[in-house]
Design an enzyme around this catalytic site. Structure first.
Site, PDB file in Angstrom:
ATOM      1  N   CYS A 137       0.829  -1.209   0.000  1.00 26.23           N
ATOM      2  CA  CYS A 137       0.000   0.000   0.000  1.00 26.23           C
ATOM      3  C   CYS A 137       0.863   1.259   0.000  1.00 26.23           C
ATOM      4  CB  CYS A 137      -0.926  -0.016   1.211  1.00 26.23           C
ATOM      5  SG  CYS A 137      -1.894   1.477   1.349  1.00 26.23           S
ATOM      6  N   CYS A 140      -0.496   4.134   2.126  1.00 26.32           N
ATOM      7  CA  CYS A 140      -0.325   3.969   3.573  1.00 26.32           C
ATOM      8  C   CYS A 140       1.133   4.207   3.975  1.00 26.32           C
ATOM      9  CB  CYS A 140      -0.673   2.556   4.027  1.00 26.32           C
ATOM     10  SG  CYS A 140      -2.134   1.872   3.279  1.00 26.32           S
ATOM     11  N   ASP A 141       2.073   3.685   3.194  1.00 27.09           N
ATOM     12  CA  ASP A 141       3.465   3.614   3.648  1.00 27.09           C
ATOM     13  C   ASP A 141       4.458   4.462   2.859  1.00 27.09           C
ATOM     14  OD1 ASP A 141       2.647   1.738   5.567  1.00 27.09           O
ATOM     15  OD2 ASP A 141       2.732   0.140   4.081  1.00 27.09           O
TER      16      ASP A 141
END
Ligand code: NDP
Length: 311
Positions: A137, A140-141
């Site tokens: 992701c 997200c990261d």
């Protein structure tokens, strides 16, 4: 134990749409949100192809809108995960659903919208760095790899999207495509090509994720000339597709060899009466937010018809 009219498992576009329709039909739906409230769209950035948002919207904002609309009509949303099901094969008999291995609920109809989850390559070294350099992701990261070099694996729209997203944060992005061409749509491929700090490496496979405590490089193989190489990178992002989240229905519901639930043609009906499937858990072809939402609507309408036929 109280018997619910309509229980919805999963909270992506399919689940929320089913909830909106079921609530407006006075079925008093209860939704079990699942491990990833909001579903896969909460890990995507801009959604530009969902009608009604002419300027695009972020995945999390869109799912927030879906949730508010479902709640507005009285959907009860429970934070929890369905860990087991006992689906009746007798028309009119309730289905038993276990939440978090702790308590059971009975429902006359069950709408499954459990979606799908990201696939990984299955390398030992990939597992070792999960959460500390390996991710599925970018949204997200990606932030953790600001101004660093990263590798993305995949050749579909997800890979193109993740790679272009990361190119805005990172110093350099390498996109490993296993064939000599990408599967992504032309518009997404063009974006990749137009991005200066994004390099596509065709015919490349990952052999190993390297590093001690964190990722320091990726060992790759050029499958055309059989030459191995090490790409210096601190982040490794997978974008190679998804698996349907249907394990808990094994042995009860018909599914294909991959695990996608099989529904009767032109409907959301499964092989158990009163159990309906929608969204990515049953769609291996289109897998779009809009098609998932449409099938969630179908499931709610099918559930409503099933209940009214019982009376
Ligand atoms: P896809 O199944 O479309 O693509 C998966 C990609 O990963 C393929 O290029 C495939 O290679 C590659 N791949 C699979 N396994 C491996 C492996 N073991 N090693 C290396 N590469 C591998 O999945 P996506 O998640 O990209 O897309 C799913 C659906 O969602 C599609 O319909 C897509 O259009 C849609 N989508 C739309 C978006 C948008 O419109 N904004 C954004 C993201 C997704 P190969 O081609 O060789 O099989």
């Amino acid at each position: 134990m109280e018997t619910i009219e309509c229980l919805i498992i999963g909270s992506g576009p399919a689940g929320y749409t089913a909830a909106i329709y079921a609530a407006r039909a006075n079925l008093k739906p209860v939704m079990i949100q699942g491990l990833q409230p909001g579903g896969q769209l909460t890990t995507t950035n801009d959604v530009e192809n969902y009608p009604g948002y002419p300027n695009g919207i972020t995945g999390p904002d869109m799912m927030d809108d879906f949730k508010k609309q479902a709640e507005r009509f009285g959907t009860k949303i429970i934070l929890g995960t369905v860990t087991a099901v006992d689906l009746s094969d007798v028309k009119g008999k309730s289905h038993k659903v276990t939440i978090d291995n702790q308590y059971d609920m009975l429902a006359k109809t069950v709408i499954i919208s459990t979606g799908a989850s990201a696939k990984y390559l299955g390398l030992e070294s990939e597992k070792k760095f999960m959460g500390s350099g390996v991710s599925a992701c970018a949204v997200c990261d990606g932030f953790f790899f600001k101004n660093q070099d990263v590798v993305v694996v995949g050749g579909g729209d997800s890979a193109a999207e993740e790679a272009t997203y990361l190119s805005k944060l990172c110093n350099k992005v390498y996109l490993l495509v296993r064939k000599d061409q990408m599967r992504a749509s032309q518009i997404m491929q063009q974006r990749v090509i137009d991005t200066e700090n994004l390099e596509v490496l065709y015919n490349h496979e990952t052999l190993e994720v390297l590093g001690e405590k964190t990722v320091t490089g990726i060992k790759v193989l050029n499958t055309k000339n059989k030459i191995e190489n090490i790409i210096n990178a601190t982040g490794f992002f997978l974008a190679i597709g998804h698996n349907p989240n249907t394990n808990i229905f094994n042995g009860q519901l018909n599914m294909d060899e991959v695990g996608y639930l099989i529904t009767q043609p032109d409907s959301s009906l499964t092989n158990r009466p009163g159990v309906f499937a929608s969204g990515d858990a049953q769609d291996s072809i289109y897998r779009q937010a809009i098609t998932a939402a449409g099938s969630g609507c179908m499931a709610a309408l099918d559930a409503e018809k099933y209940l009214s036929d019982l009376n």
